[in-house]
Design a protein around this motif. Structure first.
Motif, PDB file in Angstrom:
ATOM      1  N   UNK A   1      -0.581   5.718   3.947  1.00 54.15           N
ATOM      2  CA  UNK A   1       0.403   4.912   4.676  1.00 54.15           C
ATOM      3  C   UNK A   1       1.043   3.950   3.686  1.00 54.15           C
ATOM      4  N   UNK A   2       2.365   3.899   3.669  1.00 54.84           N
ATOM      5  CA  UNK A   2       3.052   2.976   2.769  1.00 54.84           C
ATOM      6  C   UNK A   2       3.058   1.569   3.360  1.00 54.84           C
ATOM      7  N   UNK A   3       2.720   0.582   2.559  1.00 50.05           N
ATOM      8  CA  UNK A   3       2.698  -0.800   3.033  1.00 50.05           C
ATOM      9  C   UNK A   3       3.404  -1.678   2.024  1.00 50.05           C
ATOM     10  N   UNK A   4       4.148  -2.675   2.515  1.00 47.89           N
ATOM     11  CA  UNK A   4       4.858  -3.516   1.557  1.00 47.89           C
ATOM     12  C   UNK A   4       4.258  -4.917   1.449  1.00 47.89           C
TER      13      UNK A   4
ATOM     14  N   UNK B   1      -6.460   1.168  -1.801  1.00 42.60           N
ATOM     15  CA  UNK B   1      -5.071   0.720  -1.964  1.00 42.60           C
ATOM     16  C   UNK B   1      -4.652   1.163  -3.355  1.00 42.60           C
ATOM     17  N   UNK B   2      -3.423   1.602  -3.459  1.00 40.63           N
ATOM     18  CA  UNK B   2      -2.994   2.083  -4.759  1.00 40.63           C
ATOM     19  C   UNK B   2      -1.475   2.005  -4.863  1.00 40.63           C
ATOM     20  N   UNK B   3      -0.972   1.693  -6.035  1.00 39.62           N
ATOM     21  CA  UNK B   3       0.471   1.627  -6.205  1.00 39.62           C
ATOM     22  C   UNK B   3       1.055   2.997  -5.875  1.00 39.62           C
ATOM     23  N   UNK B   4       2.103   3.010  -5.061  1.00 40.09           N
ATOM     24  CA  UNK B   4       2.656   4.282  -4.586  1.00 40.09           C
ATOM     25  C   UNK B   4       3.467   4.979  -5.672  1.00 40.09           C
ATOM     26  N   UNK B   5       4.027   4.179  -6.557  1.00 39.77           N
ATOM     27  CA  UNK B   5       4.869   4.744  -7.602  1.00 39.77           C
ATOM     28  C   UNK B   5       3.986   5.185  -8.774  1.00 39.77           C
ATOM     29  N   UNK B   6       4.108   6.450  -9.164  1.00 38.96           N
ATOM     30  CA  UNK B   6       3.201   6.988 -10.176  1.00 38.96           C
ATOM     31  C   UNK B   6       3.386   6.318 -11.535  1.00 38.96           C
TER      32      UNK B   6
ATOM     33  N   UNK C   1       7.185   9.088  -6.226  1.00 36.22           N
ATOM     34  CA  UNK C   1       6.269   8.658  -5.174  1.00 36.22           C
ATOM     35  C   UNK C   1       5.083   9.615  -5.122  1.00 36.22           C
ATOM     36  N   UNK C   2       3.887   9.039  -5.155  1.00 35.94           N
ATOM     37  CA  UNK C   2       2.663   9.836  -5.228  1.00 35.94           C
ATOM     38  C   UNK C   2       2.558  10.851  -4.085  1.00 35.94           C
ATOM     39  N   UNK C   3       2.715  10.351  -2.863  1.00 34.16           N
ATOM     40  CA  UNK C   3       2.504  11.232  -1.712  1.00 34.16           C
ATOM     41  C   UNK C   3       3.535  12.366  -1.688  1.00 34.16           C
TER      42      UNK C   3
ATOM     43  N   UNK D   1       5.676  -1.056  -3.801  1.00 37.72           N
ATOM     44  CA  UNK D   1       5.103  -0.420  -2.612  1.00 37.72           C
ATOM     45  C   UNK D   1       3.690   0.091  -2.897  1.00 37.72           C
ATOM     46  N   UNK D   2       2.845  -0.019  -1.870  1.00 40.87           N
ATOM     47  CA  UNK D   2       1.430   0.355  -2.017  1.00 40.87           C
ATOM     48  C   UNK D   2       1.106   1.389  -0.954  1.00 40.87           C
ATOM     49  N   UNK D   3       0.290   2.388  -1.294  1.00 41.18           N
ATOM     50  CA  UNK D   3      -0.209   3.267  -0.240  1.00 41.18           C
ATOM     51  C   UNK D   3      -1.647   2.898   0.066  1.00 41.18           C
ATOM     52  N   UNK D   4      -1.988   2.983   1.355  1.00 41.87           N
ATOM     53  CA  UNK D   4      -3.360   2.745   1.776  1.00 41.87           C
ATOM     54  C   UNK D   4      -3.876   4.046   2.366  1.00 41.87           C
TER      55      UNK D   4
END
Ligand code: NAD
Ligand code: ZN
Length: 663
Positions: free
Chosen positions: A238-241, A269-274, A222-224, A99-102
């Motif tokens: 925003x999480x994007x797959x 864009x960044x990987x959501x998982x730390x 999860x970062x957020x 999962x990626x966050x934007x």
């Protein structure tokens, strides 16, 4: 110059520009700097054997330490940059299934906040990436969003951006017209350079977090969620797959860009998982687990060639900057506003200067200030305000604190043309078949002087002009005819009464005034009784409407409607109102099921309002329905589902609208 020399030149220039920038006095706009980096990058790519030593592209920031140097626990890096959707796809394919966050790429100053056993210990700038500057007292005193205490053991490091909110920036410049800040990013950097927080206490910053490291690893993966659990305001993530939905979020951020309270220059864009982000590792100066997507620049540097003084529709004489053409905010800009002579003085602008031009959204481009005053050659010239009107040559008067210049001669030819053009503009009578050039010509020939004169024009008369044929004359006359339906709100806008804004006109309609004459008859007392209409606006309205009385009579006599129009009134909710109490968001393209024709979103929203709904612009937890038309983006639906908002197809709503007799 050969390639090798060019590479050396660019590398040298980059070092020079960085020094100036990180010392707080940039000499070119960021986009111009980025262009130099881009050129160097592509020359090195084509000629790797000519890579300069050291290569400035491998370095981060600059070693500027004003307070006290502190070494970072791990380097604070830059970001890899992209501008094309393919690069976003490539990023996703490097991390399948992750999962990626934007989020927005915030335009401020990056900071690392260190917490020890829950207590805020230090704030450090990025510096050269290895060593930063200790700005703890400044951050403690001036930055919102930095909790003094968090609930986490051991050492926690939170990174993010300190930005000056646009609202703070605007308020500061309004309060300090004599020493304005040039842009929010510079202002934020300047704030953290102050020796004493007390001297910059009105320049508050906001910290928005986008990175978290905990030791021991004690919080969410999860970062957020991790940032929020600890009480930080995270950048809007925003999480994007997949790449397609990420691209959609990126486009959304760009479209929203001017409605937000902070500057941004792209999306990240960044990987959501730390853990996944940490495991991805780094390159020489950027993390592998993140990618920046750059938007078109809103600021550029260019040369101020000349200043001309323009006569406005209310007689205001405004300086206009004529610029060396520059591509900014998506178009080529050759002219920009300079506000007034006080602004010119406060910003120290001279003809021949290198100036920073800003163009954001639909806002008219303006000159934000001078860069690089140190490079002046002495050939620059002062900007001298005129003493007489450039159009009618009458002496000018100065008004107000900012000493704005006015031509008060109502017969002034330039003012006459401006008023006519304004009457014909889309916001007013919308006579779209007659452009500015034609209005000027018709004013010169004496056919037009006041708005009411449009309605005496005949096809025969228009045909007497060069280059007017049967077809265009008919179009012009038809367009004039249609404009007779202008109505109270747009007529009031069209009359260009000083201090009466578009908002004033809308408020008067909603307050129940049936016509322009009724507004005039209400008198100042009657007008100040309307919400949000102050004494100055009321008195200007009454003074000018009285002066314009003969013109209003002429408009009426010509059959022009000055009465309130249905569309300018608060919606009348239909009996039975099927959508009463519902908050709805409309998305996608809407069409009338009876005719199959497209219906504009505002028109459809108005129908929903008549059915009792409240319209919102974006989906939130308080939305009841997301009404979907054709071609709806997946991200909107996903968001609605996540927030448990009911997604309703337009056909269902049309049925209700038709049943209730609204449509
Ligand atoms: N005008 C000039 O002369 C001049 C000179 C040097 C540098 N600059 C400008 O400074 C910047 C150079 O800095 P850079 O090389 O680090 O690149 P960058 O600023 O483009 O990218 C890295 C930075 O982005 C920031 N950022 C904002 N939002 C983020 C988010 N959501 N997630 C992660 N990071 C986020 C971080 O602070 C990070 O340090 C560029 O904008 C460049 O134009 C200008
Ligand atoms: Zn004049």
């Amino acid at each position: 110059m050969n390639v090798e020399e060019r590479i050396q030149e660019l590398a040298g220039r980059i070092v020079e520009l960085r020094d100036a920038y990180y010392q707080g006095s940039p000499v070119v706009a960021d986009a111009d700097y980025d262009a130099i980096e881009d050129e160097l990058r592509s020359l090195i790519a084509a000629n790797p054997e000519l890579t300069p030593e050291p290569n400035p592209l491998d370095q981060v920031g600059a070693p500027t330490v004003l307070h006290a140097p502190i070494r970072h626990s791990r380097p604070m890096l830059s970001l890899e940059k992209s501008t094309k959707p393919e690069q976003v796809e490539a990023f996703f394919s490097r991390f399948p299934g992750q999962p990626v966050v934007v989020m927005p790429k915030l335009d401020g100053l990056s900071l690392a906040l260190v917490y020890e056993d829950g207590r805020f210990a230090r704030a450090i700038t990025r510096g050269d990436g290895t060593t930063g500057d200790d700005v703890t007292p400044l951050v403690r005193a001036l930055t919102d969003g930095v909790p003094h205490q968090i609930d986490a053991p051991g050492r926690v490091e939170v990174r993010g951006e300190a930005v000056m909110l646009r609202s703070t920036f605007v308020a500061y410049n309004a309060a300090h017209p004599d020493k304005p800040l040039i842009n929010p990013r510079n202002a934020a950097a300047g704030t953290l350079r102050a020796k004493d927080p007390a001297t910059v206490s009105e320049r508050r910053l906001q910290f928005l977090a986008f990175d978290l490291q905990t030791d021991p690893d004690s919080t969410e993966a999860d970062l957020e969620r991790g940032l929020k659990t600890l009480g930080f305001t995270a950048a809007d993530m925003k999480h994007c797959s997949d790449a397609a939905s990420a691209q959609e979020v990126i486009t959304g951020i760009e479209q929203q860009r001017n409605e937000l309270d902070y500057d941004l220059d792209g999306a990240v864009l960044r990987l959501a998982d730390r853990d996944a982000y940490a495991a991805a590792g780094t390159r020489s100066n950027s993390p592998r687990g993140a990618l920046a997507f750059k938007f078109a620049a809103e600021e550029k540097t260019t040369i101020l060639l000349e200043v001309r003084w323009d006569v406005g529709k209310t007689g205001k004489i405004a300086p206009v900057a004529w610029l060396e053409p520059v591509f900014v905010g998506g178009t080529t800009v050759t002219r920009a506003t300079l506000a007034n002579q006080e602004v010119i003085k406060a910003r120290g602008i001279k003809i021949g200067d290198t100036v920073l031009v800003r163009r954001a959204g639909d806002v008219i481009p303006f000159v934000a200030g001078v860069l690089d005053a140190s490079r002046r050659t002495g050939a620059e010239q002062d900007i001298v305000p005129p003493t007489h009107c450039p159009s009618c040559e009458e002496p000018l008067t100065e008004q107000g604190n900012s000493r704005e210049l006015f031509c008060t001669y109502t017969g002034c030819p330039a003012q006459t043309v401006r008023r006519l053009i304004h009457w014909a503009s889309r916001a007013a009578a919308d006579i779209d078949a007659i452009g500015g050039v034609w209005i000027e010509r018709l004013a010169e020939s004496g056919d037009l002087e006041n708005p009411s004169d449009f309605y005496s024009l005949t096809k025969e008369r228009l045909l007497e002009f060069d280059r007017v044929g049967e077809v265009s004359a008919t179009r012009m006359i038809d367009s004039i005819e249609t404009s007779k339906q202008v109505g109270l709100r747009r007529a009031l806008i069209g009359l260009a009464i000083p201090m009466a804004s578009e908002g004033t006109a809308a408020r008067l309609c909603r307050a129940g005034f049936p016509s322009l004459e009724a507004v005039m008859e209400a008198g100042e007392e009657g007008l100040v009784a309307v919400d949000d209409i102050g004494a100055k606006v009321a008195s200007s309205l009454i003074e000018h409407l009285n002066r314009l009385q003969p013109e209003l009579d002429r408009l009426r006599a010509a059959g022009v409607s000055l009465d309130v129009r249905d569309e300018d009134l608060p919606p009348v909710v239909a009996a039975g109102a099927p959508l009463a109490g519902k908050t709805v968001v409309v998305t996608g393209s809407i069409s009338d099921p009876r005719t199959g024709e497209k219906v504009g979103r505002p028109a459809f929203q108005r129908l929903c309002e008549r059915a009792g709904a409240t319209i919102a612009s974006s989906v939130s937890a308080s939305t009841d329905y997301l009404i979907t038309g054709a071609d709806v983006g997946a991200a909107k639906i996903t968001k609605a589902e996540k927030l448990e908002v009911e997604v309703v197809d337009q056909s269902e709503i049309w049925k209700q609208l038709l049943d209730a007799g609204v449509a």
